[in-house]
Design a protein around this motif. Structure first.
Motif, PDB file in Angstrom:
ATOM      1  N   HIS A  86       0.843  -1.045  -0.115  1.00  0.00           N
ATOM      2  CA  HIS A  86      -0.033   0.172   0.224  1.00  0.00           C
ATOM      3  C   HIS A  86       0.837   1.177  -0.226  1.00  0.00           C
ATOM      4  O   HIS A  86       0.722   2.281  -0.635  1.00  0.00           O
ATOM      5  N   SER A  87       1.908   1.233   0.855  1.00  0.00           N
ATOM      6  CA  SER A  87       2.824   2.423   0.927  1.00  0.00           C
ATOM      7  C   SER A  87       3.497   2.624  -0.449  1.00  0.00           C
ATOM      8  O   SER A  87       3.818   3.936  -0.646  1.00  0.00           O
ATOM      9  N   ILE A  88       3.972   1.649  -1.018  1.00  0.00           N
ATOM     10  CA  ILE A  88       4.478   1.735  -2.233  1.00  0.00           C
ATOM     11  C   ILE A  88       3.504   2.659  -3.137  1.00  0.00           C
ATOM     12  O   ILE A  88       4.068   3.445  -4.067  1.00  0.00           O
ATOM     13  N   TYR A  89       2.470   2.001  -3.229  1.00  0.00           N
ATOM     14  CA  TYR A  89       1.601   2.615  -4.242  1.00  0.00           C
ATOM     15  C   TYR A  89       1.073   4.134  -3.933  1.00  0.00           C
ATOM     16  O   TYR A  89       1.033   4.954  -4.981  1.00  0.00           O
ATOM     17  N   VAL A  90       1.298   4.394  -2.710  1.00  0.00           N
ATOM     18  CA  VAL A  90       1.088   5.835  -2.121  1.00  0.00           C
ATOM     19  C   VAL A  90       2.084   6.826  -2.609  1.00  0.00           C
ATOM     20  O   VAL A  90       2.064   7.872  -3.398  1.00  0.00           O
ATOM     21  N   ALA A  91       3.587   6.102  -2.633  1.00  0.00           N
ATOM     22  CA  ALA A  91       4.760   6.605  -3.035  1.00  0.00           C
ATOM     23  C   ALA A  91       4.472   7.008  -4.548  1.00  0.00           C
ATOM     24  O   ALA A  91       5.005   8.218  -4.955  1.00  0.00           O
ATOM     25  N   ASP A  92       4.072   5.990  -5.201  1.00  0.00           N
ATOM     26  CA  ASP A  92       4.044   6.120  -6.769  1.00  0.00           C
ATOM     27  C   ASP A  92       3.290   7.215  -7.206  1.00  0.00           C
ATOM     28  O   ASP A  92       3.248   7.671  -8.287  1.00  0.00           O
ATOM     29  N   GLY A 145      -9.793   6.483 -12.214  1.00  0.00           N
ATOM     30  CA  GLY A 145      -8.702   7.204 -12.739  1.00  0.00           C
ATOM     31  C   GLY A 145      -7.548   6.684 -13.031  1.00  0.00           C
ATOM     32  O   GLY A 145      -7.619   5.513 -13.302  1.00  0.00           O
ATOM     33  N   VAL A 146      -6.383   7.212 -12.642  1.00  0.00           N
ATOM     34  CA  VAL A 146      -5.073   6.429 -13.079  1.00  0.00           C
ATOM     35  C   VAL A 146      -4.944   5.755 -11.749  1.00  0.00           C
ATOM     36  O   VAL A 146      -4.871   6.632 -10.648  1.00  0.00           O
ATOM     37  N   SER A 147      -4.851   4.737 -11.956  1.00  0.00           N
ATOM     38  CA  SER A 147      -4.885   3.881 -10.756  1.00  0.00           C
ATOM     39  C   SER A 147      -3.939   2.467 -11.067  1.00  0.00           C
ATOM     40  O   SER A 147      -3.940   2.157 -12.214  1.00  0.00           O
ATOM     41  N   GLN A 148      -3.233   2.138  -9.833  1.00  0.00           N
ATOM     42  CA  GLN A 148      -2.226   1.074 -10.218  1.00  0.00           C
ATOM     43  C   GLN A 148      -3.232  -0.309 -10.164  1.00  0.00           C
ATOM     44  O   GLN A 148      -4.171  -0.382  -9.428  1.00  0.00           O
ATOM     45  N   HIS A 149      -2.613  -1.391 -10.860  1.00  0.00           N
ATOM     46  CA  HIS A 149      -3.232  -2.558 -10.613  1.00  0.00           C
ATOM     47  C   HIS A 149      -2.781  -3.189  -9.241  1.00  0.00           C
ATOM     48  O   HIS A 149      -1.491  -3.279  -9.103  1.00  0.00           O
ATOM     49  N   ILE A 150      -3.693  -3.415  -8.464  1.00  0.00           N
ATOM     50  CA  ILE A 150      -2.965  -4.050  -7.091  1.00  0.00           C
ATOM     51  C   ILE A 150      -2.586  -5.607  -7.253  1.00  0.00           C
ATOM     52  O   ILE A 150      -3.392  -6.305  -7.850  1.00  0.00           O
ATOM     53  N   LEU A 151      -1.378  -5.819  -7.033  1.00  0.00           N
ATOM     54  CA  LEU A 151      -0.688  -6.954  -7.341  1.00  0.00           C
ATOM     55  C   LEU A 151      -0.942  -8.024  -6.207  1.00  0.00           C
ATOM     56  O   LEU A 151      -0.842  -9.084  -6.369  1.00  0.00           O
ATOM     57  N   GLY A 152      -0.627  -7.654  -5.084  1.00  0.00           N
ATOM     58  CA  GLY A 152      -0.747  -8.555  -3.854  1.00  0.00           C
ATOM     59  C   GLY A 152       0.886  -9.227  -3.781  1.00  0.00           C
ATOM     60  O   GLY A 152       0.732 -10.442  -3.841  1.00  0.00           O
ATOM     61  N   ARG A 157      -5.422   8.635   0.623  1.00  0.00           N
ATOM     62  CA  ARG A 157      -7.047   8.124   0.451  1.00  0.00           C
ATOM     63  C   ARG A 157      -7.496   7.876  -1.020  1.00  0.00           C
ATOM     64  O   ARG A 157      -8.063   6.965  -1.165  1.00  0.00           O
ATOM     65  N   ALA A 158      -6.805   8.411  -1.766  1.00  0.00           N
ATOM     66  CA  ALA A 158      -7.198   7.713  -3.393  1.00  0.00           C
ATOM     67  C   ALA A 158      -6.600   6.388  -3.399  1.00  0.00           C
ATOM     68  O   ALA A 158      -7.397   5.641  -4.065  1.00  0.00           O
ATOM     69  N   VAL A 159      -5.525   5.865  -2.834  1.00  0.00           N
ATOM     70  CA  VAL A 159      -5.136   4.573  -2.844  1.00  0.00           C
ATOM     71  C   VAL A 159      -6.168   3.782  -2.155  1.00  0.00           C
ATOM     72  O   VAL A 159      -6.558   2.738  -2.703  1.00  0.00           O
TER      73      VAL A 159
END
Length: 177
Positions: free
Chosen positions: A55-61, A152-159, A125-127
């Motif tokens: 989750h934190s990596i996606y926020v940073a991205d 919107g522009v969002s990452q694919h959650i990989l797990g 919050r967006a993540v």
């Protein structure tokens, strides 16, 4: 019985962390990465393992370069205190105070702005919104946020596996510092 200030937890790196008496010398990025990689979001109630580290990596991205480190480390206190679900956190004001105290010490150790900037919290919050929609669906999203999901522009959650999350978290940390 020992006073709260004298109670500690042993960390992955072998340090002692005193949650009621934290000090920058007790903080280690290895402990943060390891702890967050083993903590599952949503109290483990998502369909697959999904760590706070990922989750934190996606926020940073989602953030500009000057805020990526703050985004990566925005939940770092949870490595030492665990992640309480929002409905529980709201009902325990003492926990929020403890979380703020630990967060301030981590920020001091890692040269971060404290409290965390509004831009980082907006990305968080967006993540979160994307995670809720992905893991729990449109109805839960609507119930939680009172709006339809707007992709919107969002990452694919990989797990990521815990090991992979820890490695990616540390790789990103070292690339930013």
């Amino acid at each position: 019985m020992r006073p709260l200030k004298d109670r500690y937890l042993s960390t992955f790196s072998g340090k002692k962390f005193f949650p009621f008496n934290p000090h920058p010398d007790q903080i280690d990025i290895v402990d943060i990465a390891h702890g967050l990689s083993l903590l599952c979001r949503f109290s483990g109630q998502c369909p697959t393992f999904f760590s706070v580290a990922e989750h934190s990596i996606y926020v940073a991205d989602r953030l500009p370069d000057d805020l990526k480190l703050a985004g990566l480390l925005h939940d770092s206190s949870e490595a030492y205190l665990a992640d309480l679900p929002r409905p529980v956190k709201v009902g325990i004001p003492e926990y929020k105070s403890l979380e703020m105290s630990v967060g301030a010490v981590i920020a001091q150790k890692l040269n971060l702005e404290f409290p965390t900037s509004a831009s980082v919290m907006c990305a968080d919050r967006a993540v979160l919104k994307h995670e809720i929609f992905t893991f729990f669906g449109a109805q839960r999203y609507l119930e939680d946020f009172g709006e339809e999901y707007q992709p919107g522009v969002s990452q694919h959650i990989l797990g990521f596996s815990p090991k992979e999350a820890e490695e990616k978290f540390l790789d990103l940390y070292w690339s930013l510092t």
